[in-house]
Design an enzyme around this catalytic site. Sequence first.
Site, mmCIF file in Angstrom:
data_model
loop_
_atom_site.group_PDB
_atom_site.id
_atom_site.type_symbol
_atom_site.label_atom_id
_atom_site.label_comp_id
_atom_site.label_asym_id
_atom_site.label_seq_id
_atom_site.Cartn_x
_atom_site.Cartn_y
_atom_site.Cartn_z
ATOM 1 N N TYR A 107 -31.976 5.514 100.564
ATOM 2 C CA TYR A 107 -32.018 6.664 99.673
ATOM 3 C C TYR A 107 -30.739 6.714 98.857
ATOM 4 O O TYR A 107 -29.647 6.586 99.402
ATOM 5 C CB TYR A 107 -32.165 7.958 100.487
ATOM 6 C CG TYR A 107 -32.087 9.193 99.633
ATOM 7 C CD1 TYR A 107 -33.229 9.696 99.026
ATOM 8 C CD2 TYR A 107 -30.882 9.831 99.405
ATOM 9 C CE1 TYR A 107 -33.163 10.809 98.210
ATOM 10 C CE2 TYR A 107 -30.796 10.941 98.598
ATOM 11 C CZ TYR A 107 -31.940 11.441 97.998
ATOM 12 O OH TYR A 107 -31.864 12.540 97.184
ATOM 13 N N TRP A 109 -29.169 6.846 94.379
ATOM 14 C CA TRP A 109 -29.444 6.567 92.972
ATOM 15 C C TRP A 109 -29.393 5.080 92.659
ATOM 16 O O TRP A 109 -30.129 4.598 91.818
ATOM 17 C CB TRP A 109 -28.443 7.334 92.102
ATOM 18 C CG TRP A 109 -28.706 8.804 92.056
ATOM 19 C CD1 TRP A 109 -28.745 9.671 93.109
ATOM 20 C CD2 TRP A 109 -28.995 9.578 90.905
ATOM 21 N NE1 TRP A 109 -29.026 10.936 92.678
ATOM 22 C CE2 TRP A 109 -29.167 10.920 91.321
ATOM 23 C CE3 TRP A 109 -29.091 9.293 89.544
ATOM 24 C CZ2 TRP A 109 -29.458 11.955 90.431
ATOM 25 C CZ3 TRP A 109 -29.364 10.328 88.661
ATOM 26 C CH2 TRP A 109 -29.549 11.645 89.103
#
Length: 763
Positions: A107, A109
Site C-alpha cells: 500500500y 503511492w
Amino acid sequence: MLSSSHWGIFRPIVRDGRLVAAEPFAADPDPSQLLQSIPSAIHHKSRVLRPAVRKSWLESGPGAHPERRGSDRYVEVDWDQALDLVAGELKRVVTGFGNQAIYGGSYGWASAGRFHHAKSQVRRFLNVLGGFTDSVDTYSNAAGTVIARRILGTIQAIDGPGTSWSSIAANAGLVVMFGGMPLRNTQITVGGLGEHTSRDGLEKAKAAGVAFVNVCPIRDDAAAFLDAEWLAPRPGSDTAIMLGLIHTLISEGLHDREFLASHATGFERFADYVMGVTDGVPKTAQWASGLSELPAEAICALARRMAATRTFLVVNWSLQRSEHGEQPFWAAIALAAALGQLGLPGGGLGFGYGSLEGLGGQRRAAPRPTFPTLRNPVEAFIPVARIADMLLSPGAPFQYDGRDLAYPDIRLVYWCGGNPFHHHQDLNRLIAAWRRPEAVIVHETWWTATARHADVVLPASSPLERDDIGASSLDRFMVAMRKAIEPLGEARSDFAIFGGLAERLGLGAAFHEGRGEGEWLRLMYQGARERAAQADMQWPDFDAFWDQGFVEIPAAEKPYVLFEAFRKDPALHRLGTPSGHIEIVSEAIAGFAYEDCLGHPTWMAPREWLGSPLAARFPLHLLTTQPATRLHGQMDMGTVSQASKVAGREPMRINPADAAARGVGDGDIVRVFNDRGAILAGAVLTDSIRPGVIQIATGAWYDPETPGEIGSLDKHGNPNVLTPDRGTSKLAQGPSAQNTLVEVARFEGAVPRVSAFDPPIDS
C-alpha cells in the site's frame, strides 16, 4: 523529454548522467515546490543500491531472530542469490501453508507511472503464483468510502470528480469547510498531474463574492486570501456541530421537506433522534456548543446563513480518520440533504477538496492505461489499516461492513511500493506485529524504515530510471515518462524483479506473456486509445505520443455538478442504494447491530479527545496532518523537506499560550509523549492553532534512538509513534489517527543525532 510525479509533470535536466534539476511543466499554472526535491532525493546516500539480506536471517534462515528486525545490519548479495532466496521462501510458504499465508497488501503511492505501479506489479505476480491475502480500502479515506457506498451508493463524492470550482464560483454564496481546505494537500494527485487548478478555483470563487467559513482547529488550513471566518472547535466534535446545525434547521423550519421526501429516505426517524424524541437529548446548538466549545449563537447563525443562500459544504478527508469516523461524513450528507441543495449548480457537498488536487476540476472523462493484475484466487482479505491486528492475532474474528471474518495466519509479507512505518498508527505495536512473520520481502528505492525491518531488500529503480506512462483520472494530461538516467547501482524495475522470480518458479510466461516493458507500454496505451476513440477522442498512435511527450485531454464544455441528474429525475437516475435514494437511515447498517455504528448519523464520543478523562494526563490534542514539504514520507531526505526541519526534527506547531505554560520557546526541541511512545520535535509557535491543540505533519522517517527496541524514543518526529491503532468502527475498520492525546515538555540534555538516512549496510 518529460516525466511525471504525483506532485506534477516536469522536465528532467541531466548532466553527465546525473539529474540536476526538475523544471515544471510549462502548462502548469501553479507548480508544486516538491519538484525541487527530486534531484537530491534521486541521488541521496539513502538509496538502496544492491540486493541486501538481514544478517542474522541470512546466517540462520527464515524466522531467525525476528526481534532484530530494525536493528540488524544487512549484507549485500548478488541478484542471483537474492532471487533464489526469495523464490525459495515463496515455494516454502505456498507448499507448507498455502497462498493465504502470503500478505501482499502493498500500500502506498509509489510511482505515478501506470505500468511500473508497484501495487499492480506485486498483485499480478502473486496472482500468477496462486493468490495472496489482500487488503481493501485506503488509509486516506477508508471510513468515508465505506459509508458513502452505503448512503450514496457511490464513492464519487469521495474520489471525484466533484462539482466544478467554476460552478461554485458562478452560483454559490457560501462555502463551509469542515476540516479546512489546506492548499498544501492540493499539490498532489495519484498518477501525476499537469496542472494545479485548486488555487485558481478558490481565487475565482472569492473574486466572485463567495464567502468562506473555516470550521477547523487550524486557521491557516484555509488560504489567507479567502479571508474565511474561523470557527475553531475541539478536534473530533464535527459530528456534534453538524447535528446542532440540523437541529436549528428543523426547529426553525429551514429544512427542505420537499427534497427530503423525494430524494432521501429515513429523515423523519433521524429527525426524532436530532430533536431528542428517541433518547431524550435534543441535539441543540447549545448541546453542540458544550461538546465543540463553539458559541451556540455561532452555530445557529451558520445554520440560518446556509439555508438563506446557495451553500457548498466541503468536508476534509481527515475528519473520518478518527474513531467513529463514519459519522461526520454521514452527518454531512444528512446536513446537505436537509439544506436541499444537492445537485444544484454550486450547491451540495464534496469530500476532500482540501485533500487532493483535481476534485473540483473541469476535466472530460477519459480512459487511462492500466496494467492487468489478473484474478486473485484467495478470498481472504483485511481492511488496510488492520495489518497489526492480523499479524498479532491470526485466526481472531473481526467484522467489516456486515461480514463476519477472521484474520489469516501470515507467514510471509511481500511489500512492494509504500511504507507502513510511515502510514500505520502506533508504530511500537507495529514493530511487535512485524516480528511475527517468518519472512519479510521488500522492494525499495531508499532505506526507509520498512526496508530496515525487512529480511530481504531488493533495490527498485526510481521512475526516472525506466520508461512509463503517467496518467490520473483527475488530470487532463497523459505523459510519456521517458527514462532520463541509468539505474543507480544495481537497481531493477519491479517488473524485471518479478520476471526473474517468475522464471525461477516456472511462471515466466504467465507473468510477462512474452512481452518486454516497451511492448507492455504500447499495449496499455493502445487499449486506452481505443477506449478514447469510442468516446470521440482522437489520440495519436503510440510512436507519435512518445515523441510528442504528452496527450492533452480537452476540458469539459460545461461545469460539472455532482448529483445533477439524480436531482432532476430520482426515478430515472436512481442512486446505487437499496432505496435508490440518499439513505439518511440505512436499514442495512441498522441490521448489522453494531454498537459503534448505528443506523443513522449519531454522536458518539471518542475514547481519546479533549472531552475525555484521559485529557487530565495528556491535555493536548495532536493533529497529524499531511506535510507541505513532501508527499507523505516520500522525499523526506530531499532539500525542500530538510529545509523545513527545526534542528533536524519535524516541526511541531503549538499555540503560544500552551508553549508558555510548558516553558517552551520557538525553536526549542521538545519531547512529545503519551502511553504509546515518545518523539522529539522542533517547536514552532503560532496563533493559527487553537489552544489545546498541536500539529505535527506525518512522514518524518522513523528513527528510534535504540533501533529495533519497542518503546524507544523516536529522534526525528514521526507522530505515528503516538497515534492509536484502533478501527473507526466495525463497519469500516479505518484508521483513527486523529484521536491522539499527548503532553509536551522541553527536551533537556544532549540532543541525539538523526540517523534515519544512514544505510544499515555492513561494508
